[in-house]
Design a protein around this motif. Structure first.
Motif, short mmCIF file in Angstrom:
data_model
loop_
_atom_site.label_atom_id
_atom_site.label_comp_id
_atom_site.label_asym_id
_atom_site.label_seq_id
_atom_site.Cartn_x
_atom_site.Cartn_y
_atom_site.Cartn_z
N HIS A 1 29.95 25.63 5.02
CA HIS A 1 28.86 24.59 5.61
C HIS A 1 29.07 23.14 4.68
O HIS A 1 28.50 22.27 4.76
CB HIS A 1 27.74 25.05 5.13
CG HIS A 1 27.27 25.36 3.92
ND1 HIS A 1 28.09 26.32 3.14
CD2 HIS A 1 26.34 24.77 2.92
CE1 HIS A 1 27.41 26.28 1.87
NE2 HIS A 1 26.34 25.78 1.96
N ARG A 2 30.18 23.34 3.82
CA ARG A 2 30.29 22.16 2.79
C ARG A 2 31.66 21.41 2.71
O ARG A 2 31.96 20.64 2.14
CB ARG A 2 29.89 22.39 1.15
CG ARG A 2 28.69 23.11 1.21
CD ARG A 2 27.30 21.99 1.31
NE ARG A 2 27.20 21.31 0.00
CZ ARG A 2 26.67 20.08 0.02
NH1 ARG A 2 26.49 19.36 1.04
NH2 ARG A 2 26.43 19.53 -1.20
N VAL A 3 32.48 21.83 3.72
CA VAL A 3 33.85 21.40 3.77
C VAL A 3 33.89 19.86 3.86
O VAL A 3 34.88 19.30 3.20
CB VAL A 3 34.66 21.98 4.95
CG1 VAL A 3 34.74 23.57 4.74
CG2 VAL A 3 34.05 21.55 6.34
N ASP A 4 32.85 19.27 4.47
CA ASP A 4 33.19 17.89 4.54
C ASP A 4 32.27 16.86 3.72
O ASP A 4 31.95 15.74 3.84
CB ASP A 4 32.86 17.44 6.03
CG ASP A 4 33.69 17.78 7.08
OD1 ASP A 4 34.92 17.13 6.48
OD2 ASP A 4 33.60 18.01 8.20
N ALA A 5 31.62 17.59 2.76
CA ALA A 5 30.96 16.94 1.73
C ALA A 5 31.66 16.50 0.58
O ALA A 5 32.80 16.59 0.49
CB ALA A 5 29.88 18.10 1.15
N TRP A 6 30.87 15.36 -0.13
CA TRP A 6 31.58 14.78 -1.22
C TRP A 6 31.20 15.44 -2.31
O TRP A 6 30.13 16.11 -2.60
CB TRP A 6 31.07 13.31 -1.40
CG TRP A 6 31.43 12.37 -0.04
CD1 TRP A 6 30.64 12.16 0.79
CD2 TRP A 6 32.57 11.91 0.40
NE1 TRP A 6 31.09 11.35 1.81
CE2 TRP A 6 32.51 11.18 1.79
CE3 TRP A 6 33.98 11.80 -0.36
CZ2 TRP A 6 33.56 10.50 2.24
CZ3 TRP A 6 34.91 11.12 0.20
CH2 TRP A 6 34.79 10.62 1.30
N PRO A 7 32.27 15.75 -3.37
CA PRO A 7 31.94 16.34 -4.19
C PRO A 7 30.72 15.92 -5.28
O PRO A 7 30.07 16.91 -5.78
CB PRO A 7 33.21 16.06 -5.39
CG PRO A 7 34.51 15.82 -4.22
CD PRO A 7 33.74 15.08 -3.25
N GLY A 8 30.46 14.69 -5.32
CA GLY A 8 29.21 14.38 -5.92
C GLY A 8 27.94 15.10 -5.49
O GLY A 8 26.83 14.75 -6.05
N THR A 9 27.97 15.50 -4.38
CA THR A 9 26.65 16.02 -3.65
C THR A 9 26.69 17.74 -3.90
O THR A 9 25.76 18.33 -3.45
CB THR A 9 26.85 15.98 -2.09
OG1 THR A 9 27.66 16.68 -1.48
CG2 THR A 9 26.84 14.09 -1.73
N LEU A 10 27.83 18.23 -4.42
CA LEU A 10 27.58 19.59 -4.64
C LEU A 10 26.82 20.05 -6.14
O LEU A 10 26.86 19.38 -7.13
CB LEU A 10 29.16 20.16 -5.02
CG LEU A 10 30.00 19.72 -3.76
CD1 LEU A 10 31.58 20.60 -4.17
CD2 LEU A 10 29.49 20.62 -2.38
N SER A 11 26.29 21.11 -5.91
CA SER A 11 25.73 21.72 -7.18
C SER A 11 27.02 22.23 -8.06
O SER A 11 28.06 22.40 -7.67
CB SER A 11 24.66 22.86 -6.74
OG SER A 11 25.37 24.22 -6.47
N GLY A 12 26.41 22.52 -9.40
CA GLY A 12 27.44 22.95 -10.37
C GLY A 12 28.06 24.35 -9.85
O GLY A 12 29.19 24.46 -9.85
N GLY A 13 27.20 25.14 -9.37
CA GLY A 13 28.05 26.48 -8.84
C GLY A 13 28.82 26.15 -7.69
O GLY A 13 29.89 26.69 -7.30
N GLU A 14 28.51 25.28 -6.58
CA GLU A 14 29.05 25.06 -5.60
C GLU A 14 30.67 24.23 -5.74
O GLU A 14 31.65 24.55 -5.31
CB GLU A 14 28.44 24.09 -4.42
CG GLU A 14 27.40 24.83 -3.89
CD GLU A 14 26.54 23.65 -2.90
OE1 GLU A 14 26.07 24.27 -1.83
OE2 GLU A 14 26.48 22.43 -3.19
N ALA A 15 30.36 23.29 -6.76
CA ALA A 15 31.67 22.60 -7.19
C ALA A 15 32.75 23.80 -8.06
O ALA A 15 33.81 23.64 -7.84
CB ALA A 15 31.36 21.49 -8.34
N GLN A 16 32.21 24.67 -8.70
CA GLN A 16 33.04 25.43 -9.28
C GLN A 16 33.78 26.38 -8.32
O GLN A 16 34.78 26.98 -8.39
CB GLN A 16 32.53 26.18 -10.39
CG GLN A 16 33.41 27.00 -11.38
CD GLN A 16 34.02 25.89 -12.27
OE1 GLN A 16 34.77 25.14 -11.61
NE2 GLN A 16 33.85 25.88 -13.39
N ARG A 17 32.94 26.92 -7.14
CA ARG A 17 33.42 27.74 -5.96
C ARG A 17 34.47 26.81 -5.48
O ARG A 17 35.45 27.49 -5.06
CB ARG A 17 32.54 28.01 -5.04
CG ARG A 17 31.53 29.34 -5.65
CD ARG A 17 30.75 29.81 -4.62
NE ARG A 17 29.32 28.85 -4.44
CZ ARG A 17 28.50 28.81 -3.48
NH1 ARG A 17 28.91 29.43 -2.49
NH2 ARG A 17 27.54 28.25 -3.50
#
Length: 254
Positions: free
Chosen positions: A127-143
């Motif tokens: 669900h986050r494939v088109d998101a920008w990295p700055g909008t991710l949580s820490g856990g999402e960014a590491q995933r």
């Protein structure tokens, strides 16, 4: 394969047997008079999961950088697969590229996007494939960083304290995810960590590095899936903490 440093022999994959995936013999690294790694020997088998413990300054990150090809040893023999990837403590996503583009970096065309989307689905980020990295949580960014590493189907996956900056609940979820991904893809894994519990929950073997030498190498005997309530895990945890200088009350020994 010849290298610039005449004292370091890097053995090409085609010149060595399939097992082990990583083979180090008499590896040394120093900065001036400061010896970081001393005559280090290490084998990592195919699909083996290794946890590397040690106090700060013991040489853990230096060893990981050598295995990753980011740094070069000053002497010894070094065998590792060409197809190896690294996940660092910081996700290191490019902020001007969408999440799927970060995962697809270096992969060709439409195939790259397809593989990136598959990898992101595998780590729970469809669900986050088109998101920008700055909008991710820490856990999402590491995933996303894990997806970027695994999309290349590495033979060796190197993890440099990848969960150290995450909160406790997110770390627990990430442990489960890494275990599931390892079971699915079966790369050899080396995780550098300060967390004894993390090492015991994830690894087949636990190593301890002290003053540039491996001073402990022991298997984790408890069956998977593991819990910290397992008496075998508790006993091994106590031994490892004692080797690291931590008393039962949690106070560091001098």
């Amino acid at each position: 394969m010849s290298v610039a440093n005449p004292r370091l022999r890097l053995v090409n994959d085609s010149e060595t047997a399939v097992e082990p995936v990583v083979r180090l013999r008499q590896l040394n690294r120093h900065f001036g008079k400061n010896h970081i790694l001393r005559d280090l020997d290490l084998d990592i088998g195919k699909s083996e999961f290794i946890a590397l413990l040690g106090r700060s300054g013991s040489g853990k990150t230096t060893l990981l950088k050598l295995l990753a090809g980011i740094d070069q040893a000053d002497g010894g023999e070094f065998t590792a697969p060409a197809n190896r990837t690294v996940v660092f403590q910081e996700p290191r996503l490019l902020p001007w590229k969408k999440v799927w583009e970060n995962v697809a970096l270096g992969l060709p065309g439409s195939e790259g996007r397809t593989r990136a989307l598959q990898a992101l689905e595998e780590v729970g980020l469809a669900h986050r494939v088109d998101a920008w990295p700055g909008t991710l949580s820490g856990g999402e960014a590491q995933r996303a960083a894990l997806a970027r590493a695994l999309v290349r189907e590495p033979e060796l996956l190197l993890l440099d304290e990848p969960f150290a900056s995450l909160d406790a609940l997110t770390r627990i979820r990430m442990h489960g995810l890494v275990d599931a991904l390892w079971r699915a893809h079966r790369p050899a894994v080396l995780i550098v960590t300060h967390d004894v519990d993390e090492a015991l929950l994830l690894a087949d073997r636990v190593l301890m590095l002290d003053q540039g030498r491996i001073t402990l190498d022991e298997p984790v005997a408890a069956a998977r899936p593991r819990t910290l309530a397992d008496p075998q895990i508790q006993a091994q945890r106590t031994r490892l903490l004692a080797r690291l200088g931590v008393t039962p009350k949690g106070e560091d020994r001098p």
